[in-house]
Design an enzyme around this catalytic site. Sequence first.
Site, PDB file in Angstrom:
ATOM      1  N   PRO A  35       0.885  -1.114  -0.152  1.00 51.44           N
ATOM      2  CG  PRO A  35      -0.845  -1.294   1.565  1.00 51.44           C
ATOM      3  CD  PRO A  35       0.473  -2.184   1.078  1.00 51.44           C
ATOM      4  CG  ASN A  36      -0.227   4.255   1.434  1.00 51.69           C
ATOM      5  OD1 ASN A  36      -1.395   4.843   1.202  1.00 51.69           O
ATOM      6  ND2 ASN A  36      -0.175   3.572   2.509  1.00 51.69           N
ATOM      7  NE  ARG A  43       3.944   6.901   1.830  1.00 53.04           N
ATOM      8  CZ  ARG A  43       4.253   5.639   2.157  1.00 53.04           C
ATOM      9  NH1 ARG A  43       4.710   4.799   1.334  1.00 53.04           N
ATOM     10  NH2 ARG A  43       4.128   5.211   3.318  1.00 53.04           N
ATOM     11  CE1 TYR A  48       8.914   5.468   3.202  1.00 57.81           C
ATOM     12  CE2 TYR A  48       7.332   7.034   2.955  1.00 57.81           C
ATOM     13  CZ  TYR A  48       7.931   6.028   3.694  1.00 57.81           C
ATOM     14  OH  TYR A  48       7.142   5.411   4.826  1.00 57.81           O
ATOM     15  CG  ASN A  99       8.765  -1.775   0.226  1.00 52.60           C
ATOM     16  OD1 ASN A  99       8.232  -1.828   1.133  1.00 52.60           O
ATOM     17  ND2 ASN A  99       9.365  -0.661  -0.369  1.00 52.60           N
ATOM     18  CB  ALA A 102       1.731   0.340   6.258  1.00 51.62           C
ATOM     19  CG  HIS A 105       5.424  -2.353  10.155  1.00 53.35           C
ATOM     20  ND1 HIS A 105       6.682  -2.424  10.036  1.00 53.35           N
ATOM     21  CD2 HIS A 105       5.343  -1.150   8.978  1.00 53.35           C
ATOM     22  CE1 HIS A 105       7.319  -1.836   9.289  1.00 53.35           C
ATOM     23  NE2 HIS A 105       6.475  -0.703   8.946  1.00 53.35           N
ATOM     24  CG  ASP A 112       0.324 -17.519   7.880  1.00 56.39           C
ATOM     25  OD1 ASP A 112       1.337 -17.626   8.492  1.00 56.39           O
ATOM     26  OD2 ASP A 112      -0.744 -17.685   8.376  1.00 56.39           O
ATOM     27  CD  GLU A 123      11.341  -7.149   5.841  1.00 63.39           C
ATOM     28  OE1 GLU A 123      11.820  -8.018   6.211  1.00 63.39           O
ATOM     29  OE2 GLU A 123      10.447  -6.577   6.219  1.00 63.39           O
ATOM     30  CG  HIS A 125      11.392  -1.982   4.549  1.00 66.15           C
ATOM     31  ND1 HIS A 125      10.088  -2.031   4.351  1.00 66.15           N
ATOM     32  CD2 HIS A 125      11.632  -3.145   5.148  1.00 66.15           C
ATOM     33  CE1 HIS A 125       9.537  -3.113   4.691  1.00 66.15           C
ATOM     34  NE2 HIS A 125      10.445  -3.742   5.237  1.00 66.15           N
ATOM     35  CG  LEU A 126      12.060   2.710  -0.829  1.00 72.69           C
ATOM     36  CD1 LEU A 126      10.942   3.709  -1.461  1.00 72.69           C
ATOM     37  CD2 LEU A 126      13.257   3.031  -2.049  1.00 72.69           C
ATOM     38  CB  SER A 127      12.475   4.655   5.207  1.00 70.95           C
ATOM     39  OG  SER A 127      11.528   3.770   5.664  1.00 70.95           O
ATOM     40  NE  ARG A 132       9.832   6.101   8.798  1.00 68.58           N
ATOM     41  CZ  ARG A 132       9.149   5.809   7.677  1.00 68.58           C
ATOM     42  NH1 ARG A 132       9.405   4.983   7.014  1.00 68.58           N
ATOM     43  NH2 ARG A 132       8.167   6.740   7.800  1.00 68.58           N
ATOM     44  NE  ARG A 136       6.967   4.465   9.959  1.00 67.90           N
ATOM     45  CZ  ARG A 136       5.872   4.517   9.157  1.00 67.90           C
ATOM     46  NH1 ARG A 136       5.693   3.482   8.315  1.00 67.90           N
ATOM     47  NH2 ARG A 136       5.175   5.549   9.296  1.00 67.90           N
TER      48      ARG A 136
HETATM   49  C1  DQA Z   1       8.269   1.111   3.814  1.00 65.01           C
HETATM   50  C2  DQA Z   1       8.444   1.394   5.363  1.00 65.01           C
HETATM   51  C3  DQA Z   1       7.139   1.159   5.916  1.00 65.01           C
HETATM   52  O1  DQA Z   1       7.333   1.253   7.193  1.00 65.01           O
HETATM   53  C4  DQA Z   1       6.089   2.004   5.508  1.00 65.01           C
HETATM   54  O2  DQA Z   1       4.876   1.781   5.855  1.00 65.01           O
HETATM   55  C5  DQA Z   1       6.124   2.057   4.043  1.00 65.01           C
HETATM   56  C6  DQA Z   1       7.607   2.282   3.251  1.00 65.01           C
HETATM   57  C7  DQA Z   1       9.779   1.400   3.191  1.00 65.01           C
HETATM   58  O3  DQA Z   1       9.936   1.335   1.923  1.00 65.01           O
HETATM   59  O4  DQA Z   1      10.759   2.302   3.840  1.00 65.01           O
HETATM   60  O5  DQA Z   1       4.943   2.405   3.171  1.00 65.01           O
HETATM   61  O6  DQA Z   1       8.097  -0.081   3.422  1.00 65.01           O
END
Ligand code: DQA
Length: 181
Positions: A35-36, A43, A48, A99, A102, A105, A112, A123, A125-127, A132, A136
Amino acid sequence: RAPAAGRGRAGSHGSIERVSTPAAPRPVVLVLHGPNLNLLGEREPEVYGTATLEDHVACARAAAEARGLDVEDLQSNHEGDLVDAIHAARGRCAAILINPGALTHYAWSLHDALAAFDGPVVEVHLSNPNAREPWRHTSVVAPVAAGSIMGFGGIGYELAIEAIARLIGRASCRERVYSNV
Ligand code: DQA
């Protein structure tokens, strides 16, 4: 006159018969975004960066291409779509780069589904979620991933493809000799 033994049947009687073997299919890496992440570029750029999702997928695809791997990708804001994509990858894709946004978490359904996938999962993650907010700091995906790459921005996608290539045996000879992966 019969051809001399050992000379084969080429020559006056036509061409040598070739048995053509079909090219082995290239391994497919499924690149999933949660998502997002469709809003990347707009964003929270201070967290990010300014690259778009398309930019990151293009980077992953280029890194995969250099390793002889194909990439399929999907972004969804819906947990069930990602679960379905993971199911559809079973027995078909060599690895998954994910990736989950959210969903990382709290989405145990992703945990599963990934546990039921036979290839390596990486896995990304950009951040760096561990630097944080406390909520998270937990990843429900990490326990079923071969490893997690976080905090390096878009470089993480190239690193993840590199890790996947080695995990599925696409490392060069030199890398195999000098790497413990
Ligand atoms: C994220 C980190 C997650 O905590 C966050 O909810 C995201 C982006 C990252 O790529 O840093 O949507 O997955």
